[in-house]
Each structure stands twice: as C-alpha cells, then as structure tokens.
Write a protein that holds these residues in place. Structure first.
Motif, PDB file in Angstrom:
ATOM      1  N   ILE A  69      82.935 123.599 -22.593  1.00 30.18           N
ATOM      2  CA  ILE A  69      82.872 124.052 -21.423  1.00 30.18           C
ATOM      3  C   ILE A  69      82.257 125.337 -21.310  1.00 30.18           C
ATOM      4  CG2 ILE A  69      84.115 125.119 -19.147  1.00 30.18           C
ATOM      5  CD1 ILE A  69      85.976 122.686 -19.210  1.00 30.18           C
ATOM      6  N   ARG A  70      82.710 126.009 -22.479  1.00 32.52           N
ATOM      7  CA  ARG A  70      82.061 127.455 -22.730  1.00 32.52           C
ATOM      8  C   ARG A  70      80.346 127.418 -23.268  1.00 32.52           C
ATOM      9  NH1 ARG A  70      87.162 129.433 -25.460  1.00 32.52           N
ATOM     10  NH2 ARG A  70      87.907 131.079 -23.782  1.00 32.52           N
ATOM     11  N   ARG A  71      80.373 126.313 -23.870  1.00 33.33           N
ATOM     12  CA  ARG A  71      78.922 126.049 -24.404  1.00 33.33           C
ATOM     13  C   ARG A  71      77.985 125.585 -23.196  1.00 33.33           C
ATOM     14  NH1 ARG A  71      76.015 121.832 -25.298  1.00 33.33           N
ATOM     15  NH2 ARG A  71      77.670 120.418 -24.851  1.00 33.33           N
ATOM     16  N   VAL A  72      78.497 125.032 -22.226  1.00 32.88           N
ATOM     17  CA  VAL A  72      77.661 124.682 -21.036  1.00 32.88           C
ATOM     18  C   VAL A  72      77.421 125.747 -19.899  1.00 32.88           C
ATOM     19  CG1 VAL A  72      77.901 123.364 -18.899  1.00 32.88           C
ATOM     20  CG2 VAL A  72      78.597 122.149 -20.908  1.00 32.88           C
ATOM     21  N   LEU A  73      78.442 126.623 -19.986  1.00 36.00           N
ATOM     22  CA  LEU A  73      78.388 127.806 -18.983  1.00 36.00           C
ATOM     23  C   LEU A  73      77.387 128.732 -19.843  1.00 36.00           C
ATOM     24  CD1 LEU A  73      82.006 128.329 -18.339  1.00 36.00           C
ATOM     25  CD2 LEU A  73      80.447 127.370 -16.834  1.00 36.00           C
ATOM     26  N   VAL A  74      77.382 128.841 -20.993  1.00 35.71           N
ATOM     27  CA  VAL A  74      76.220 129.610 -21.790  1.00 35.71           C
ATOM     28  C   VAL A  74      74.853 129.162 -21.368  1.00 35.71           C
ATOM     29  CG1 VAL A  74      75.123 130.214 -23.956  1.00 35.71           C
ATOM     30  CG2 VAL A  74      77.710 130.510 -23.592  1.00 35.71           C
ATOM     31  N   PHE A  75      74.673 127.879 -21.303  1.00 35.09           N
ATOM     32  CA  PHE A  75      73.402 127.250 -21.099  1.00 35.09           C
ATOM     33  C   PHE A  75      73.062 127.031 -19.558  1.00 35.09           C
ATOM     34  CE2 PHE A  75      73.959 126.522 -25.651  1.00 35.09           C
ATOM     35  CZ  PHE A  75      73.020 127.199 -26.021  1.00 35.09           C
ATOM     36  N   HIS A  76      73.955 126.946 -18.829  1.00 35.85           N
ATOM     37  CA  HIS A  76      73.693 126.521 -17.486  1.00 35.85           C
ATOM     38  C   HIS A  76      74.434 127.242 -16.359  1.00 35.85           C
ATOM     39  CE1 HIS A  76      72.849 122.790 -19.970  1.00 35.85           C
ATOM     40  NE2 HIS A  76      72.031 122.613 -19.256  1.00 35.85           N
ATOM     41  N   VAL A  77      74.118 128.479 -16.123  1.00 34.70           N
ATOM     42  CA  VAL A  77      74.640 129.222 -15.263  1.00 34.70           C
ATOM     43  C   VAL A  77      74.219 129.328 -13.955  1.00 34.70           C
ATOM     44  CG1 VAL A  77      75.357 131.786 -15.261  1.00 34.70           C
ATOM     45  CG2 VAL A  77      74.954 130.730 -17.417  1.00 34.70           C
ATOM     46  N   PRO A  78      74.861 129.296 -12.758  1.00 34.82           N
ATOM     47  CA  PRO A  78      76.281 128.956 -12.602  1.00 34.82           C
ATOM     48  C   PRO A  78      76.165 127.371 -12.450  1.00 34.82           C
ATOM     49  CG  PRO A  78      75.431 130.035 -10.549  1.00 34.82           C
ATOM     50  CD  PRO A  78      74.271 130.318 -11.613  1.00 34.82           C
ATOM     51  N   VAL A  79      77.167 126.847 -12.689  1.00 30.08           N
ATOM     52  CA  VAL A  79      77.374 125.377 -12.604  1.00 30.08           C
ATOM     53  C   VAL A  79      78.897 125.184 -11.969  1.00 30.08           C
ATOM     54  CG1 VAL A  79      76.008 124.704 -14.448  1.00 30.08           C
ATOM     55  CG2 VAL A  79      78.457 125.557 -14.954  1.00 30.08           C
ATOM     56  N   PRO A  81      82.169 122.373 -11.291  1.00 30.94           N
ATOM     57  CA  PRO A  81      82.852 121.369 -12.221  1.00 30.94           C
ATOM     58  C   PRO A  81      82.332 120.094 -12.422  1.00 30.94           C
ATOM     59  CG  PRO A  81      84.281 122.645 -10.847  1.00 30.94           C
ATOM     60  CD  PRO A  81      82.993 123.135 -10.249  1.00 30.94           C
ATOM     61  N   THR A  82      81.752 119.431 -11.304  1.00 26.50           N
ATOM     62  CA  THR A  82      80.756 118.169 -11.525  1.00 26.50           C
ATOM     63  C   THR A  82      79.713 118.438 -12.356  1.00 26.50           C
ATOM     64  OG1 THR A  82      81.553 117.801  -9.190  1.00 26.50           O
ATOM     65  CG2 THR A  82      79.618 116.492 -10.134  1.00 26.50           C
ATOM     66  N   GLU A  83      78.801 119.145 -12.418  1.00 25.50           N
ATOM     67  CA  GLU A  83      77.694 119.730 -13.133  1.00 25.50           C
ATOM     68  C   GLU A  83      78.129 119.887 -14.603  1.00 25.50           C
ATOM     69  OE1 GLU A  83      74.806 121.633  -9.685  1.00 25.50           O
ATOM     70  OE2 GLU A  83      76.234 122.911 -11.033  1.00 25.50           O
ATOM     71  N   ILE A  84      79.051 120.422 -14.779  1.00 28.13           N
ATOM     72  CA  ILE A  84      79.943 120.541 -16.280  1.00 28.13           C
ATOM     73  C   ILE A  84      80.124 119.174 -16.636  1.00 28.13           C
ATOM     74  CG2 ILE A  84      81.745 121.374 -17.618  1.00 28.13           C
ATOM     75  CD1 ILE A  84      81.932 123.842 -15.746  1.00 28.13           C
ATOM     76  N   ARG A  85      80.966 118.380 -16.100  1.00 24.63           N
ATOM     77  CA  ARG A  85      81.275 117.148 -16.430  1.00 24.63           C
ATOM     78  C   ARG A  85      79.760 116.362 -16.746  1.00 24.63           C
ATOM     79  NH1 ARG A  85      82.422 113.226 -12.063  1.00 24.63           N
ATOM     80  NH2 ARG A  85      80.182 113.658 -11.731  1.00 24.63           N
ATOM     81  N   LEU A 103      87.338 115.291 -14.399  1.00 26.15           N
ATOM     82  CA  LEU A 103      87.113 116.610 -13.661  1.00 26.15           C
ATOM     83  C   LEU A 103      88.558 117.164 -13.354  1.00 26.15           C
ATOM     84  CD1 LEU A 103      84.848 115.359 -10.544  1.00 26.15           C
ATOM     85  CD2 LEU A 103      84.566 117.190 -12.308  1.00 26.15           C
ATOM     86  N   VAL A 104      89.597 116.494 -13.532  1.00 27.76           N
ATOM     87  CA  VAL A 104      90.985 117.211 -13.333  1.00 27.76           C
ATOM     88  C   VAL A 104      90.887 118.158 -14.806  1.00 27.76           C
ATOM     89  CG1 VAL A 104      93.557 116.858 -13.575  1.00 27.76           C
ATOM     90  CG2 VAL A 104      91.955 115.416 -12.025  1.00 27.76           C
ATOM     91  N   SER A 105      90.663 117.641 -15.640  1.00 29.29           N
ATOM     92  CA  SER A 105      90.715 118.334 -17.054  1.00 29.29           C
ATOM     93  C   SER A 105      89.912 119.531 -17.047  1.00 29.29           C
ATOM     94  CB  SER A 105      90.419 117.466 -18.378  1.00 29.29           C
ATOM     95  OG  SER A 105      91.320 116.277 -18.519  1.00 29.29           O
ATOM     96  N   THR A 126      80.603 125.236  -2.308  1.00 29.74           N
ATOM     97  CA  THR A 126      81.225 124.812  -3.795  1.00 29.74           C
ATOM     98  C   THR A 126      81.191 125.869  -4.697  1.00 29.74           C
ATOM     99  OG1 THR A 126      79.221 123.964  -4.600  1.00 29.74           O
ATOM    100  CG2 THR A 126      80.697 122.421  -3.705  1.00 29.74           C
ATOM    101  N   LYS A 127      82.198 126.007  -5.571  1.00 31.40           N
ATOM    102  CA  LYS A 127      82.409 127.218  -6.269  1.00 31.40           C
ATOM    103  C   LYS A 127      81.662 126.552  -7.730  1.00 31.40           C
ATOM    104  CE  LYS A 127      86.969 128.701  -5.207  1.00 31.40           C
ATOM    105  NZ  LYS A 127      88.361 129.117  -5.470  1.00 31.40           N
ATOM    106  N   ALA A 128      80.889 127.713  -8.130  1.00 32.15           N
ATOM    107  CA  ALA A 128      80.347 127.559  -9.580  1.00 32.15           C
ATOM    108  C   ALA A 128      80.570 128.650 -10.418  1.00 32.15           C
ATOM    109  CB  ALA A 128      78.646 127.673  -9.169  1.00 32.15           C
ATOM    110  N   TYR A 129      80.491 128.250 -11.710  1.00 35.72           N
ATOM    111  CA  TYR A 129      81.169 129.212 -12.646  1.00 35.72           C
ATOM    112  C   TYR A 129      80.232 129.647 -13.578  1.00 35.72           C
ATOM    113  CZ  TYR A 129      85.464 127.416 -10.595  1.00 35.72           C
ATOM    114  OH  TYR A 129      86.525 127.069  -9.786  1.00 35.72           O
ATOM    115  N   CYS A 130      80.287 130.715 -14.225  1.00 35.87           N
ATOM    116  CA  CYS A 130      79.371 131.207 -15.365  1.00 35.87           C
ATOM    117  C   CYS A 130      80.277 132.249 -16.229  1.00 35.87           C
ATOM    118  CB  CYS A 130      78.235 131.743 -14.832  1.00 35.87           C
ATOM    119  SG  CYS A 130      78.342 133.184 -13.534  1.00 35.87           S
ATOM    120  N   LEU A 131      79.860 132.152 -17.415  1.00 37.28           N
ATOM    121  CA  LEU A 131      80.105 133.459 -18.212  1.00 37.28           C
ATOM    122  C   LEU A 131      79.529 134.636 -17.954  1.00 37.28           C
ATOM    123  CD1 LEU A 131      80.660 131.597 -21.639  1.00 37.28           C
ATOM    124  CD2 LEU A 131      82.210 132.428 -20.342  1.00 37.28           C
ATOM    125  N   PRO A 132      80.351 135.785 -17.719  1.00 37.17           N
ATOM    126  CA  PRO A 132      79.498 136.943 -17.445  1.00 37.17           C
ATOM    127  C   PRO A 132      78.457 137.407 -18.632  1.00 37.17           C
ATOM    128  CG  PRO A 132      81.848 137.273 -17.976  1.00 37.17           C
ATOM    129  CD  PRO A 132      81.514 135.914 -17.955  1.00 37.17           C
TER     130      PRO A 132
END
Length: 134
Positions: A69-79, A81-85, A103-105, A126-132
């Motif tokens: 998940i951290r790897r995805v957040l580094v390359f796809h900001v902001p995303v 949970p569905t986009e992460i999956r 998605l639960v995990s 919708t909420k999107a997440y990213c690493l600062p």
C-alpha cells in the motif's frame, strides 16, 4: 490488579512496541524498494535484463499489505481504497491469503497508518490517501 491483568497489560504494551517497529521497518523496506525501482529505470537495456528477475523476486518475497500500500501511495497520489486495490491487483498482489474482502484489509491498513498519511476528500465525497512529501 490480578497477575493475569498485569501480565496482559505487559503483553499488550510489548505487542504495540513490536508493531511500531514493524511499521518502521515496513516503511524503510518500501523506501528502499522505491529507490531500487527508480535506479533500475536508469539502467541501460543490457543492465536491466540482468536485474529484472531480481526485482520481480523482491516483490514476491515480501508482499506485506502495508508495504505494498505504501508503494502504491508513493506512485499514485492521492488514491482511494478502491484505486489502491485495483493497482495492487494489476501489479500481481496475491490477496488469496486474506479471508476477508481485499477492501476490508486495505481499509484496516489505512486506518492503522492514518497518522502517517494525508487524507484528502474529493469533490464526490470519497476519501483519498497519500503519503506526505518529506
């Protein structure tokens, strides 16, 4: 306080310390993998051929969900949970070891990482997440 309660309190404290250590190690591993992938892209084609299998094995050998998940957040900001999956599935992440819906995990992992993440609310709510950016 009974001896069992005292024992349980100590065990829970120790678990929290170990989880925090694991999270720090996961972040270090993710950062090193990201650096390795970026460095790989700088190689010429002959050099890439020599390392391509090693990079594939690197991702197969330790596929912790937190790390991926951290790897995805580094390359796809902001995303979301569905986009992460979807990104994890595209990259070949194996969700078969998880009994629950992926998605639960992912939501559970994001909740655990919430102190490390920036959370953005998109126009559709919708909420999107990213690493600062550090």
């Amino acid at each position: 306080m009974t001896k069992y309660r005292k024992n349980l309190s100590g065990l829970l404290r120790e678990i929290n310390v170990l989880v925090a250590r694991r999270d720090k190690l996961d972040l270090q591993i993710t950062n090193l993998k990201t650096l390795a992938e970026a460095t790989f892209e700088l190689l010429d084609e002959k050099e890439k051929a020599a390392y391509s299998e090693a990079l594939k094995e690197l991702h197969k050998s330790d596929q912790s969900l937190t790390d991926e998940i951290r790897r995805v957040l580094v390359f796809h900001v902001p995303v979301t949970p569905t986009e992460i999956r979807d990104q994890l599935v595209r990259s070949g992440y194996d969700f078969s070891r998880y009994q629950s819906n992926p998605l639960v995990s992912i939501h559970s992992t994001l909740n655990r990482l919430k102190d490390e993440l920036d959370i953005v609310t998109r126009e559709d709510g919708t909420k999107a997440y990213c690493l600062p950016i550090v």
